[in-house]
Design an enzyme around this catalytic site. Structure first.
Site, PDB file in Angstrom:
ATOM      1  N   ARG A   1      -1.605  -4.767   9.197  1.00  0.00           N
ATOM      2  CA  ARG A   1       0.088  -5.224   8.660  1.00  0.00           C
ATOM      3  C   ARG A   1       0.377  -3.829  10.084  1.00  0.00           C
ATOM      4  O   ARG A   1      -0.154  -3.638  10.843  1.00  0.00           O
ATOM      5  CB  ARG A   1       0.223  -3.725   7.998  1.00  0.00           C
TER       6      ARG A   1
ATOM      7  N   TYR B   1       0.312   4.956  12.853  1.00  0.00           N
ATOM      8  CA  TYR B   1      -0.757   5.419  13.023  1.00  0.00           C
ATOM      9  C   TYR B   1      -1.837   4.624  14.313  1.00  0.00           C
ATOM     10  O   TYR B   1      -1.024   4.243  14.790  1.00  0.00           O
ATOM     11  CB  TYR B   1      -1.319   5.014  11.716  1.00  0.00           C
TER      12      TYR B   1
ATOM     13  N   PRO C   1       1.285  -1.328   0.298  1.00  0.00           N
ATOM     14  CA  PRO C   1      -0.138  -0.023  -0.168  1.00  0.00           C
ATOM     15  C   PRO C   1       0.619   1.817   0.324  1.00  0.00           C
ATOM     16  O   PRO C   1       1.483   1.314   0.949  1.00  0.00           O
ATOM     17  CB  PRO C   1      -0.339  -0.276   1.276  1.00  0.00           C
TER      18      PRO C   1
ATOM     19  N   ARG D   1       8.426   0.816  -3.692  1.00  0.00           N
ATOM     20  CA  ARG D   1       9.868   2.115  -4.355  1.00  0.00           C
ATOM     21  C   ARG D   1       9.479   1.645  -6.098  1.00  0.00           C
ATOM     22  O   ARG D   1       9.681   2.041  -6.737  1.00  0.00           O
ATOM     23  CB  ARG D   1      10.042   2.677  -3.844  1.00  0.00           C
TER      24      ARG D   1
HETATM   25  C1  FNR Z   1       4.399   4.014   1.688  1.00  0.00           C
HETATM   26  N1  FNR Z   1       4.797   2.818   2.708  1.00  0.00           N
HETATM   27  C2  FNR Z   1       3.256   2.591   2.594  1.00  0.00           C
HETATM   28  N2  FNR Z   1       2.874   2.148   4.177  1.00  0.00           N
HETATM   29  C3  FNR Z   1       1.389   1.659   4.553  1.00  0.00           C
HETATM   30  O1  FNR Z   1       1.430   0.739   5.048  1.00  0.00           O
HETATM   31  N3  FNR Z   1       0.587   2.121   3.737  1.00  0.00           N
HETATM   32  C4  FNR Z   1       0.151   3.245   3.348  1.00  0.00           C
HETATM   33  O2  FNR Z   1      -0.346   3.717   2.371  1.00  0.00           O
HETATM   34  C5  FNR Z   1       1.149   4.271   2.968  1.00  0.00           C
HETATM   35  N4  FNR Z   1       2.315   4.864   1.950  1.00  0.00           N
HETATM   36  C6  FNR Z   1       3.865   4.855   1.762  1.00  0.00           C
HETATM   37  C7  FNR Z   1       3.468   6.090  -0.060  1.00  0.00           C
HETATM   38  C8  FNR Z   1       5.182   6.099  -0.364  1.00  0.00           C
HETATM   39  C9  FNR Z   1       5.406   6.941  -1.163  1.00  0.00           C
HETATM   40  C10 FNR Z   1       5.852   4.724   0.118  1.00  0.00           C
HETATM   41  C11 FNR Z   1       7.429   4.842  -0.808  1.00  0.00           C
HETATM   42  C12 FNR Z   1       5.315   3.644   0.451  1.00  0.00           C
HETATM   43  C13 FNR Z   1       5.512   2.440   3.007  1.00  0.00           C
HETATM   44  C14 FNR Z   1       5.552   0.691   1.793  1.00  0.00           C
HETATM   45  O3  FNR Z   1       3.906   0.425   1.632  1.00  0.00           O
HETATM   46  C15 FNR Z   1       6.559   0.218   2.199  1.00  0.00           C
HETATM   47  O4  FNR Z   1       6.286  -0.830   3.441  1.00  0.00           O
HETATM   48  C16 FNR Z   1       8.151   0.624   2.730  1.00  0.00           C
HETATM   49  O5  FNR Z   1       7.745   1.840   1.563  1.00  0.00           O
HETATM   50  C17 FNR Z   1       8.921  -0.106   2.156  1.00  0.00           C
HETATM   51  O6  FNR Z   1       8.865  -0.894   0.860  1.00  0.00           O
HETATM   52  P1  FNR Z   1       9.808  -0.190  -0.251  1.00  0.00           P
HETATM   53  O7  FNR Z   1       8.904   0.781  -0.997  1.00  0.00           O
HETATM   54  O8  FNR Z   1      11.019  -0.913   0.279  1.00  0.00           O
HETATM   55  O9  FNR Z   1       9.830  -1.654  -1.343  1.00  0.00           O
END
Ligand code: FNR
Length: 364
Positions: free
Chosen positions: A233, A185, A23, A334
């Site tokens: 989560r 949160y 997400p 990402r």
């Molecule tokens: C997030 N992350 C995040 N997590 C979550 O639980 N709900 C969310 O809405 C968001 N929003 C969000 C926006 C953006 C732009 C980023 C980059 C990250 C965290 C995301 O789900 C994830 O856990 C982390 O980005 C780590 O994974 P990666 O990016 O290293 O693959």
């Protein structure tokens, strides 16, 4: 053939592969009048691209269960039927592509009412801000507003908002629902002794601090069909207690294992294991796959299925995590922003196949 591209079944739902989208808030929903919190063309194009790219499950970003539960004014919401209808259009398209549509439902608690990250991410100016809510009247950080401490009746309202969100999400066609209990949160704030200083039934002991999480899960489970899975989560650690130099006490990996057993008993089907976000300036040893061991521990010690997330970027790295039984699936964040077709590329690298839409498949 790879393990990463084997289907995965939870309850009666089969997900076509183990490459899932984490997400990720887009902060791009409508912000005025009846458009508030309603998905836009941006959301459709963004999620559609990852579905045509062969992603097995897409978890739509944190979607607020109430207006005050939004991180920013641009967050998606699911507290009214117009919002649910716009989300339903996305869910239907994902399903048409063979991607399982999932959604994360969330309340930002004391981390609500901030600017979009690209505008600075700071607390909103008083004219645009709203009152934030929390287990205890403790600001998240210096310069953050004092949150309102929720009364018992107000906690029950929040539980009801999560239930209503689940009902709308199901009616909109989503097949997986994820409760956001991570990243500092609202639910995470209740879990952790760092942010929960209550002395009533929703604080104090471990049992008190996990009460809201379990009540939300029960309420969501009651709305969610028996044959479909519920995910949760969490942040497996606040990265405080593990670091003796920090001096602050927080939620720990041991707490996570204990909670995972409870969540399983309450009908959660998979734990999405992240970390951090509840305490500013915690020292986090970030590196490739740095959160995977937490997912592995939960899976091994409780038998609850897990998804691993955090700096998973390479096909062979993802394959190893799943094939070694560290997690049942990987969630990519990402890397899927950089490459919507990651699943197809990874499948090719692993000598396997991801689903390709016929519009493209016949031509290449
Ligand atoms: C997030 N992350 C995040 N997590 C979550 O639980 N709900 C969310 O809405 C968001 N929003 C969000 C926006 C953006 C732009 C980023 C980059 C990250 C965290 C995301 O789900 C994830 O856990 C982390 O980005 C780590 O994974 P990666 O990016 O290293 O693959």
């Amino acid at each position: 053939m790879s393990t990463l591209f084997e289907p995965y079944t939870l309850r009666s739902l089969t997900i076509p592969n183990r490459v899932w989208m984490a997400p990720m808030c887009q902060y791009s929903a409508g912000t005025a009048g009846p458009a508030t919190g309603v998905a836009t063309d941006w959301h459709f194009a963004h999620y559609a691209a990852r579905a045509t790219g062969g992603t097995g499950l897409i978890l739509l970003e944190a979607t607020a269960v109430s207006p005050e539960g939004r991180i920013s004014p641009g967050d998606l919401g699911i507290w009214n039927d117009d919002q649910a209808a716009a989300l339903g259009r996305i869910a239907a398209f994902l399903k048409e592509q063979g991607t399982v549509p999932g959604i994360q439902i969330a309340h930002a608690g004391r981390k609500a009412s901030t600017e979009r990250p690209w505008q600075g991410g700071q607390p909103l100016a008083p004219a645009e801000s709203w009152q934030t809510l929390a287990p205890s009247p403790l600001p998240f950080d210096d310069g953050h507003p004092l949150p309102h401490q929720l009364s018992t009746a107000q906690i029950q309202d929040v539980v009801g908002q999560f239930a209503a969100a689940a009902r709308r999400a199901r009616a909109a066609g989503f097949e997986v629902i994820e409760v956001h209990g991570a990243h500092g949160y609202l639910i995470n704030e209740f879990l952790s002794p760092h942010s929960n200083h209550r002395t009533d039934a929703y604080g104090g002991s471990f049992e008190g601090r996990i009460r809201l999480a379990l009540e939300v899960v029960d309420a969501v489970r009651a709305e969610w069909p028996e044959e479909l899975p519920v995910f949760f989560r969490l942040s497996a650690t606040d990265w405080l207690t593990e670091n003796p130099e920090d001096g602050r006490q927080g939620w720990t990996a041991d707490d996570t294992v204990r909670l995972a057993r409870e969540l399983r008993a309450h009908g959660v089907d998979l734990l999405d294991v992240s970390t951090g976000g509840n305490a500013p300036r915690a020292a986090i040893p970030v590196g490739p796959g740095y959160q995977v061991t937490f997912a592995q521990r939960v899976r091994e010690e409780t038998g609850l299925p897990t998804a691993a997330v955090g700096l998973i970027t390479e096909a062979r790295q993802a394959e190893k995590i799943v094939a070694n039984g560290q997690a049942d699936a990987v969630l990519l964040g990402r890397e899927l922003l950089r490459d919507p077709f990651w699943a197809r590329r990874a499948a090719a690298e692993l000598g396997d196949r991801a689903t390709i839409p016929p519009q493209y498949a016949w031509a290449v």
